[in-house]
Motif scaffolding. Sequence first.
Motif, short mmCIF file in Angstrom:
data_model
loop_
_atom_site.label_atom_id
_atom_site.label_comp_id
_atom_site.label_asym_id
_atom_site.label_seq_id
_atom_site.Cartn_x
_atom_site.Cartn_y
_atom_site.Cartn_z
N THR A 203 0.88 -1.27 -0.01
CA THR A 203 0.07 0.05 0.15
C THR A 203 0.88 1.15 -0.20
O THR A 203 1.99 1.08 0.48
N ASP A 204 0.33 2.25 -0.42
CA ASP A 204 1.16 3.76 -0.58
C ASP A 204 2.43 3.28 -1.30
O ASP A 204 3.44 3.89 -0.66
N ALA A 205 2.43 2.88 -2.37
CA ALA A 205 3.75 2.56 -2.99
C ALA A 205 4.24 3.52 -3.98
O ALA A 205 3.65 4.28 -4.67
N SER A 206 5.67 3.58 -3.78
CA SER A 206 6.51 4.62 -4.72
C SER A 206 7.01 3.77 -5.84
O SER A 206 7.72 2.68 -5.42
N ILE A 207 6.66 3.99 -7.00
CA ILE A 207 7.01 3.11 -8.31
C ILE A 207 8.18 3.80 -9.05
O ILE A 207 8.08 4.97 -9.56
N ALA A 208 9.04 2.87 -9.46
CA ALA A 208 10.23 3.21 -10.42
C ALA A 208 9.93 2.30 -11.83
O ALA A 208 9.66 1.41 -11.81
N LEU A 209 10.17 3.21 -12.83
CA LEU A 209 10.27 2.62 -14.23
C LEU A 209 11.59 2.71 -14.89
O LEU A 209 11.86 3.72 -14.92
N ASN A 303 18.80 5.52 -17.35
CA ASN A 303 20.13 4.98 -16.59
C ASN A 303 19.97 5.26 -15.32
O ASN A 303 19.36 5.95 -14.61
N ILE A 304 20.22 3.91 -14.78
CA ILE A 304 19.97 3.52 -13.19
C ILE A 304 20.57 4.63 -12.38
O ILE A 304 20.23 4.73 -11.04
N GLU A 305 21.90 4.89 -12.98
CA GLU A 305 22.63 6.05 -12.06
C GLU A 305 21.89 7.24 -11.77
O GLU A 305 22.09 7.92 -11.05
N GLU A 306 21.00 7.59 -12.69
CA GLU A 306 20.18 8.91 -12.68
C GLU A 306 18.65 8.58 -11.65
O GLU A 306 18.21 9.65 -11.81
N LEU A 307 18.63 7.56 -11.12
CA LEU A 307 17.35 7.32 -10.62
C LEU A 307 17.41 8.13 -9.34
O LEU A 307 18.33 8.27 -8.58
N SER A 308 16.27 8.88 -9.15
CA SER A 308 16.17 9.64 -7.91
C SER A 308 14.61 9.53 -7.59
O SER A 308 13.75 9.14 -8.17
N ALA A 309 14.55 10.20 -6.32
CA ALA A 309 12.92 10.11 -5.73
C ALA A 309 12.11 10.99 -6.72
O ALA A 309 11.04 10.70 -6.74
N ASP A 310 12.39 11.94 -7.30
CA ASP A 310 11.71 12.84 -8.32
C ASP A 310 11.17 11.91 -9.44
O ASP A 310 10.16 12.59 -10.16
N ASP A 311 11.83 11.03 -9.89
CA ASP A 311 11.34 10.11 -11.02
C ASP A 311 10.23 9.03 -10.65
O ASP A 311 9.65 8.46 -11.52
N LEU A 312 10.03 9.00 -9.55
CA LEU A 312 9.12 7.88 -8.70
C LEU A 312 7.66 8.33 -8.95
O LEU A 312 7.28 9.66 -8.95
N GLY A 313 6.61 7.29 -9.18
CA GLY A 313 5.08 7.54 -9.32
C GLY A 313 4.61 6.96 -8.17
O GLY A 313 5.43 6.20 -7.13
N HIS A 314 3.75 7.27 -7.88
CA HIS A 314 2.77 6.85 -6.63
C HIS A 314 1.39 6.03 -6.93
O HIS A 314 0.78 6.37 -7.83
N ALA A 315 1.07 5.02 -6.00
CA ALA A 315 -0.20 4.29 -6.23
C ALA A 315 -0.50 3.88 -4.80
O ALA A 315 0.23 3.57 -4.25
N GLY A 316 -1.88 3.97 -4.71
CA GLY A 316 -2.32 3.59 -3.37
C GLY A 316 -2.13 2.10 -3.10
O GLY A 316 -2.12 1.60 -2.04
#
Length: 516
Positions: A203-209, A303-316
């Motif tokens: 629940t309340d998940a942060s999602i990375a693509l 590029n996985i090196e550039e992954l940050s919290a700003d790139d994440l999406g959210h789903a309940g």
Amino acid sequence: MNIMAGKVLAETVRTTLGPKGMDKMLVDGMGDIVVTNDGVTILKEMDIEHPAAKMLVEVAKTQEDEVGDGTTTAVIIAGELLKKAEDLLDQEIHPTTLVMGYRKAAAKAQEMLNQIAIDASDRETLQMVAMTAMTGKGTEKAREPLAELIVDAVLQVEEDGEVDADQINIHRIQGATVHDSQIVNGVVIDKSRAINSMPKDLTDASIALLKYPIEVKDLETDAKIKLTDPAQMQAFIEQEEQMVKDMVDKVVASGADVIFCQKGIDDLAQHLLAKAGILAVKRVRKSDMERIGKATGAQVVTNIEELSADDLGHAGHVYEKKIFDEVLIFVEECEEPKAVSIILRGSTRHVAEEVERAVEDAIGVVSATVEDGQVVAGGGAPEIAIARGLKDYADTISGREQLAIAAFAEALEVVPKTLAENAGLDQIDALVDLRAAHEENFYMGLDVFKGEVTNMKDAQVIEPKRVKKQAIQSAAEAAEMILRIDDMIASTGSSEPDMGGMEGMGGMPGGMPPMM
């Protein structure tokens, strides 16, 4: 020959038109069967060799791509235009004159269509449009709940008056009944967790693509590494493992709970992700990645090196669930998702496939109505109204083109005639009654269930204007193209003439012998 091919093709699909149209069973060489009354599906699956007939199949495909419905209507109008043209050609009217007449009639028909269109795109109208599109397509019993699902889905993905139907993902699962179909306010993908030790429900998940593989990439060139000491081998393996661990650490540091990866995930990485309590899905299709991004607001990271919290999406709520014999991942409770999924159920595979085709048609017509905001009555009403107007217009044109315009008007009447024929009613009586009713009201169409002429607006039989506009335009253009062909010539299939030796001369007219 070309006209005959067009007429035969139109006759083939003609019996599928309308709420009481019949189905076709298509059987391929492998014994696989498709049971449908969807015009474009029938034409795509048919084994067609004749070039002119293939041109009519293109008409149906264009209609499907542009609107999603009205494919049968477009093909039978094209077939009838060719049939009427044949009679005029027998009267020694030149094809060019015919084509000019048809062109004028098609342009006038579009003007009249604009005059009889109704401005409406409210929710009630959209549901009527969806139900009209699905009537007679195997979804009869559940058309009301399905229409609601479809309207909800289209309105959810609509942005600035535009609807991207690709953002509505349809999952067809056999088992249960059509009534058990449901809309998911988010995205469903037909994948499972990478390994079972990963969490199943978050629940309340942060999602990375991720478009980047979480594994050590293979070298693109062949390379040999010469090791002189077993310790070097161990160091080499540890180095690879460290690279994978660093990638996983990067994901954990971003704060992601769920990862959707378009590429592969290493076995070690799967184990480490599971230990960190992260749900990972590998080899996700590009289209699904785009939908998840639209639904959750996540950015695809290359590029996985550039992954940050700003790139994440959210789903309940993100969870794995098995329905019938399919394991699916649900991404739900998204905030204002611009992508949704519809899960369609059907008692057998063939039923579920036909329901899916009906729903795709309905999504197309609802999207067209949302974008254009204009509808017309159904049941053959617009065709009769346009035919009446064209007959009056023909009287104002001098010369032989007048006959072509009158023929175009008569050709349009094939739609209500076919509706009557498929419902077991008398074609002539239905046509005469419709013409009489249109003296007073151009909403009058044929109610095939009652077998009488009814006000289609009151009967809630409504279609988007775009369906009729595209059908008449495509049919007229296809008929024109076929009528302008006066000879069929076999081509070599290459633009370069074959100059490979004099022996080719033996095939010349007159059977000229090979020259020495």
